[in-house]
Scaffold this active site. Structure first.
Site, PDB file in Angstrom:
ATOM      1  N   ASP A 172     -33.723   0.811  24.506  1.00 24.55           N
ATOM      2  CA  ASP A 172     -33.661   2.123  23.849  1.00 24.55           C
ATOM      3  C   ASP A 172     -32.711   2.090  22.644  1.00 24.55           C
ATOM      4  O   ASP A 172     -31.670   1.427  22.678  1.00 24.55           O
ATOM      5  CB  ASP A 172     -33.142   3.145  24.880  1.00 24.55           C
ATOM      6  CG  ASP A 172     -33.042   4.552  24.321  1.00 24.55           C
ATOM      7  OD1 ASP A 172     -34.101   5.153  24.064  1.00 24.55           O
ATOM      8  OD2 ASP A 172     -31.909   5.043  24.115  1.00 24.55           O
TER       9      ASP A 172
ATOM     10  N   GLU B 242     -36.788  -0.657  20.799  1.00 23.59           N
ATOM     11  CA  GLU B 242     -37.219   0.578  20.150  1.00 23.59           C
ATOM     12  C   GLU B 242     -36.540   0.695  18.793  1.00 23.59           C
ATOM     13  O   GLU B 242     -35.355   1.044  18.699  1.00 23.59           O
ATOM     14  CB  GLU B 242     -36.873   1.811  21.005  1.00 23.59           C
ATOM     15  CG  GLU B 242     -37.501   3.075  20.434  1.00 23.59           C
ATOM     16  CD  GLU B 242     -36.563   4.263  20.317  1.00 23.59           C
ATOM     17  OE1 GLU B 242     -37.043   5.347  19.959  1.00 23.59           O
ATOM     18  OE2 GLU B 242     -35.351   4.113  20.557  1.00 23.59           O
TER      19      GLU B 242
HETATM   20  C1  AAO Z   1     -30.001  15.587  23.381  1.00 23.36           C
HETATM   21  C2  AAO Z   1     -30.150  16.851  22.569  1.00 23.36           C
HETATM   22  C3  AAO Z   1     -29.305  16.781  21.318  1.00 23.36           C
HETATM   23  C4  AAO Z   1     -27.858  16.494  21.686  1.00 23.36           C
HETATM   24  C5  AAO Z   1     -27.791  15.212  22.498  1.00 23.36           C
HETATM   25  C6  AAO Z   1     -26.387  14.845  22.968  1.00 23.36           C
HETATM   26  O1  AAO Z   1     -31.515  17.042  22.241  1.00 23.36           O
HETATM   27  O2  AAO Z   1     -29.393  18.018  20.641  1.00 23.36           O
HETATM   28  O3  AAO Z   1     -27.082  16.340  20.517  1.00 23.36           O
HETATM   29  O4  AAO Z   1     -28.629  15.348  23.649  1.00 23.36           O
HETATM   30  O5  AAO Z   1     -25.860  15.847  23.780  1.00 23.36           O
HETATM   31  C7  AAO Z   1     -33.599  11.746  23.784  1.00 23.36           C
HETATM   32  C8  AAO Z   1     -33.977  13.030  23.047  1.00 23.36           C
HETATM   33  C9  AAO Z   1     -32.789  13.647  22.343  1.00 23.36           C
HETATM   34  C10 AAO Z   1     -31.645  13.833  23.327  1.00 23.36           C
HETATM   35  C11 AAO Z   1     -31.285  12.446  23.837  1.00 23.36           C
HETATM   36  C12 AAO Z   1     -30.107  12.447  24.806  1.00 23.36           C
HETATM   37  O6  AAO Z   1     -34.990  12.725  22.101  1.00 23.36           O
HETATM   38  O7  AAO Z   1     -33.187  14.924  21.840  1.00 23.36           O
HETATM   39  O8  AAO Z   1     -30.537  14.450  22.676  1.00 23.36           O
HETATM   40  O9  AAO Z   1     -32.432  11.922  24.563  1.00 23.36           O
HETATM   41  O10 AAO Z   1     -30.330  13.292  25.861  1.00 23.36           O
HETATM   42  C13 AAO Z   1     -33.896   8.500  16.586  1.00 23.36           C
HETATM   43  C14 AAO Z   1     -33.549   7.151  17.173  1.00 23.36           C
HETATM   44  C15 AAO Z   1     -34.429   6.764  18.337  1.00 23.36           C
HETATM   45  C16 AAO Z   1     -34.552   7.896  19.362  1.00 23.36           C
HETATM   46  C17 AAO Z   1     -35.087   9.107  18.618  1.00 23.36           C
HETATM   47  C18 AAO Z   1     -35.270  10.310  19.530  1.00 23.36           C
HETATM   48  O11 AAO Z   1     -33.573   6.153  16.161  1.00 23.36           O
HETATM   49  O12 AAO Z   1     -33.824   5.641  18.950  1.00 23.36           O
HETATM   50  O13 AAO Z   1     -34.149   9.472  17.581  1.00 23.36           O
HETATM   51  N1  AAO Z   1     -35.383   7.525  20.503  1.00 23.36           N
HETATM   52  C19 AAO Z   1     -34.752   7.069  21.782  1.00 23.36           C
HETATM   53  C20 AAO Z   1     -35.457   7.638  22.993  1.00 23.36           C
HETATM   54  C21 AAO Z   1     -35.196   9.123  23.091  1.00 23.36           C
HETATM   55  C22 AAO Z   1     -33.726   9.378  23.327  1.00 23.36           C
HETATM   56  C23 AAO Z   1     -32.857   8.411  22.650  1.00 23.36           C
HETATM   57  C24 AAO Z   1     -33.319   7.351  21.897  1.00 23.36           C
HETATM   58  C25 AAO Z   1     -31.407   8.483  22.917  1.00 23.36           C
HETATM   59  O14 AAO Z   1     -36.803   7.291  22.955  1.00 23.36           O
HETATM   60  O15 AAO Z   1     -35.961   9.725  24.102  1.00 23.36           O
HETATM   61  O16 AAO Z   1     -33.382  10.704  22.849  1.00 23.36           O
HETATM   62  O17 AAO Z   1     -31.184   7.667  24.072  1.00 23.36           O
HETATM   63  C26 AAO Z   1     -35.771   9.371  11.738  1.00 23.36           C
HETATM   64  C27 AAO Z   1     -35.198   7.999  12.058  1.00 23.36           C
HETATM   65  C28 AAO Z   1     -35.363   7.646  13.500  1.00 23.36           C
HETATM   66  C29 AAO Z   1     -34.833   8.759  14.381  1.00 23.36           C
HETATM   67  C30 AAO Z   1     -35.595  10.057  14.030  1.00 23.36           C
HETATM   68  C31 AAO Z   1     -35.179  11.230  14.900  1.00 23.36           C
HETATM   69  O18 AAO Z   1     -37.201   9.314  11.814  1.00 23.36           O
HETATM   70  O19 AAO Z   1     -35.857   7.035  11.271  1.00 23.36           O
HETATM   71  O20 AAO Z   1     -34.662   6.452  13.764  1.00 23.36           O
HETATM   72  O21 AAO Z   1     -35.062   8.408  15.753  1.00 23.36           O
HETATM   73  O22 AAO Z   1     -35.311  10.342  12.660  1.00 23.36           O
HETATM   74  O23 AAO Z   1     -33.893  11.609  14.595  1.00 23.36           O
HETATM   75  C32 AAO Z   1     -40.310  10.959   9.531  1.00 23.36           C
HETATM   76  C33 AAO Z   1     -39.611   9.673   9.069  1.00 23.36           C
HETATM   77  C34 AAO Z   1     -38.904   9.021  10.249  1.00 23.36           C
HETATM   78  C35 AAO Z   1     -37.904   9.972  10.775  1.00 23.36           C
HETATM   79  C36 AAO Z   1     -38.682  11.187  11.235  1.00 23.36           C
HETATM   80  C37 AAO Z   1     -37.843  12.257  11.846  1.00 23.36           C
HETATM   81  O24 AAO Z   1     -41.373  10.648  10.464  1.00 23.36           O
HETATM   82  O25 AAO Z   1     -40.557   8.810   8.523  1.00 23.36           O
HETATM   83  O26 AAO Z   1     -38.274   7.821   9.874  1.00 23.36           O
HETATM   84  O27 AAO Z   1     -39.374  11.781  10.148  1.00 23.36           O
HETATM   85  O28 AAO Z   1     -36.956  12.756  10.877  1.00 23.36           O
END
Ligand code: AAO
Length: 511
Positions: free
Chosen positions: A212, A248
């Protein structure tokens, strides 16, 4: 020559790129948020017999319990310790699952959350799935133990301490992803604790790991952890086998961190795959299926032998992560089945099938305000996956992997494994077909008019059962029959209004 043989032999036993699935099993399924007890049963009653190679499970280690909102699925991405107890089950249930799945040839792939612990703002206490005490404020996780020394606070240079700009690779690796306490993986102590957790899982018999948030770790730090891992358990795997690693990393282009930075460690998730496939099948931005002729590296994707591919994942099926609105999910079943079938028929990448739960999707200004809703549960306890008489699942488990069209395409991929991509045909629009050597052939009609064509399939003469509209049962076919003549050609007609406007036949669906 000898040198090459030696290299390839080394490559085989030390290949973290090889999925470690049993020969003839070519896909895994993500049973998102399932209980271990249900997965064990699913391996025995369904996945083993239907040719699935493995299961990606939700994170098995202790996580924070979030009550506001009430038990979101994402609480499992906030580790508290590496004890194996979660809503999916305890360590005994975990061991039982791994053993029973391995015994029927279905392997377990663990979602390893090793980049961080829980959120910075979570209140201290024992609201965790094993009841372990933790204090995010003082960075104290005594059950590991981790303390303030083990986090990246000193290293991150943003004022919030969080990642503020994805164009700065240092922030992305050294600061907190959405406030999640970022582990100092440069420290040997931290690396050892993480490796100890992963080795515990390897001992029990898992076959590999989804890593992850890999983008948020320095590739070299991850390599140092992977170097500490022991070979797989020899009860089920050849001596010296390495765990399968898939990282990931979201790389849709336009950011400094690239998927290729991680190739030395293992495979990488190819997020362009689902985003593009959704755009093509939805016919957005002038895309058409005819353009899929050079699908794969030709579309700017990473090399096939480094890619882990999927149509949707647990994040982007609900607007988290990346991919956007083009992503196909079970909510659009007709296009979704076409997308998954295309993926499973096409030779590119190692394939993962998604298996979801239904949630009360509710859009406000284009955003699903229920994107947090956790798995089907009664007072927080995850509900059993019940099986209906028609083999679908109950209790709001979607079980896409049990849909006939998807389950049969998993088998298609097994049958055509290793065969070349052949006999491409298209009408210049959204009617396309291709074969896999002389083992399988698939044809799609995503145009708004009927398809009627006489095409080279590459298959030996005979009558074949279409595995999309039905099943071959004994020497009968419950679906459409396709007659391949001696020259390998067959006539296909597909209405644009068909429930599933595609047909697939393969060596084992021959009557
Ligand atoms: C939760 C709450 C938050 C709080 C946090 C801490 O929702 O509000 O701040 O707790 O208290 C999952 C949930 C999160 C959650 C987290 C922890 O999705 O909402 O937060 O559990 O409970 C990035 C990462 C990627 C990650 C993804 C969700 O790079 O690794 O965000 N995925 C994994 C898991 C996921 C998990 C985590 C990681 C954490 O699969 O389930 O989170 O363990 C851009 C970046 C990406 C980035 C995205 C989203 O993407 O490039 O790297 O992913 O933003 O922030 C276009 C662009 C694309 C861009 C996208 C979105 O498509 O081309 O590049 O727009 O802007």
């Amino acid at each position: 020559m000898k040198f090459l043989l030696l290299l390839s032999a080394l490559g085989l036993c030390w290949a973290q790129y090889a999925p470690n699935t049993k020969p003839g099993r070519t896909s895994i399924v993500h049973l998102f948020e399932w209980r271990w007890a249900d997965i064990a049963q699913e391996c025995e009653r369904y996945l083993g017999p239907k040719g699935f190679g493995g299961v990606q499970i939700s994170p098995p280690n202790e996580n924070v319990i979030i009550n506001n909102p009430s038990r979101p699925w994402w609480e499992r991405y906030q580790p508290i310790s590496y004890k194996l107890c979660t809503r999916s089950g305890n360590e005994d249930e975990f061991r039982d699952m791994v053993t029973r799945c391995n015994n029927v040839g279905v392997h377990i792939y663990v979602d390893a959350v090793i980049n961080h612990m829980c959120g910075n703002g979570v209140s201290p206490g024992t609201s965790s799935t094993c009841g372990s005490f933790f204090n995010p404020g003082s960075r104290d996780f005594p059950s590991v133990p981790f303390s303030a020394w083990d986090f990246n606070d000193g290293k991150c240079r943003t004022s919030s301490g969080d990642i503020e700009n994805y164009n700065d690779a240092y922030q992305v690796r050294d600061c907190r992803l959405v406030g999640l306490l970022d582990l100092a993986l440069e420290k040997d102590y931290v690396r050892s604790k993480v490796a100890e957790y992963m080795n515990h899982l390897i001992d029990i018999g898992v076959a590999g790991f989804r890593i992850d948030a890999s983008k948020h770790m320095w590739p070299g730090d991850m390599k140092a952890i992977l170097d500490k891992l022991q070979p797989l358990n020899t009860t089920w795997f050849p001596e010296g086998s390495k765990p399968f690693i898939y990282q990931e990393v979201i790389d849709l282009g336009g950011e400094p961190i690239k998927s290729s930075d991680y190739f030395d460690n293992g495979r990488v998730t190819e997020f362009k795959y689902g985003a593009k496939l959704g755009t093509v099948l939805r016919k957005w931005h002038g895309e058409k299926m005819a353009y899929l002729r050079n699908w794969g590296e030709g579309w700017g994707f990473m090399p096939s032998d480094r890619a882990l591919v999927f149509v949707d994942n647990h994040d982007n099926q609900r607007g988290h992560g990346a991919g956007g609105s083009s992503i196909l999910t079970f909510w659009d079943p007709r296009l979704y089945k076409m997308g998954v079938a295309f993926m499973l028929a096409h030779p590119y990448g190692f394939t993962r099938v998604m298996s979801s739960f239904r949630w009360p999707r509710y859009f406000v200004n284009g955003k699903d305000i229920n994107d947090w809703v956790g798995p089907p549960n009664t007072n927080g306890v995850i509900k059993e996956v019940t099986i209906n008489p028609d083999t679908t699942c109950g209790n709001d488990w979607v079980c896409e992997h049990r849909w006939r069209q998807i389950r049969n395409m998993v088998m298609f991929r097994n049958v055509v494994d290793g065969e070349l991509f052949t006999n491409w045909w298209d009408n210049g629009s959204n009617q396309v077909a291709f074969g896999r050597g002389n083992k399988g052939f698939i044809i799609f009609n995503n145009d708004d008019w009927p398809l009627s064509s006489y095409l080279q399939t590459g298959l030996p003469a005979g009558t074949y059962c279409d595995v999309i509209s039905g099943d071959k049962i004994g020497d009968k076919c419950t679906g459409i029959k396709i007659y391949v003549s001696a020259d390998g050609k067959a006539h296909f007609s597909i209405s644009n209004n068909a429930e599933d406007p595609f047909i697939a036949i393969h060596a084992e669906s021959k009557l």
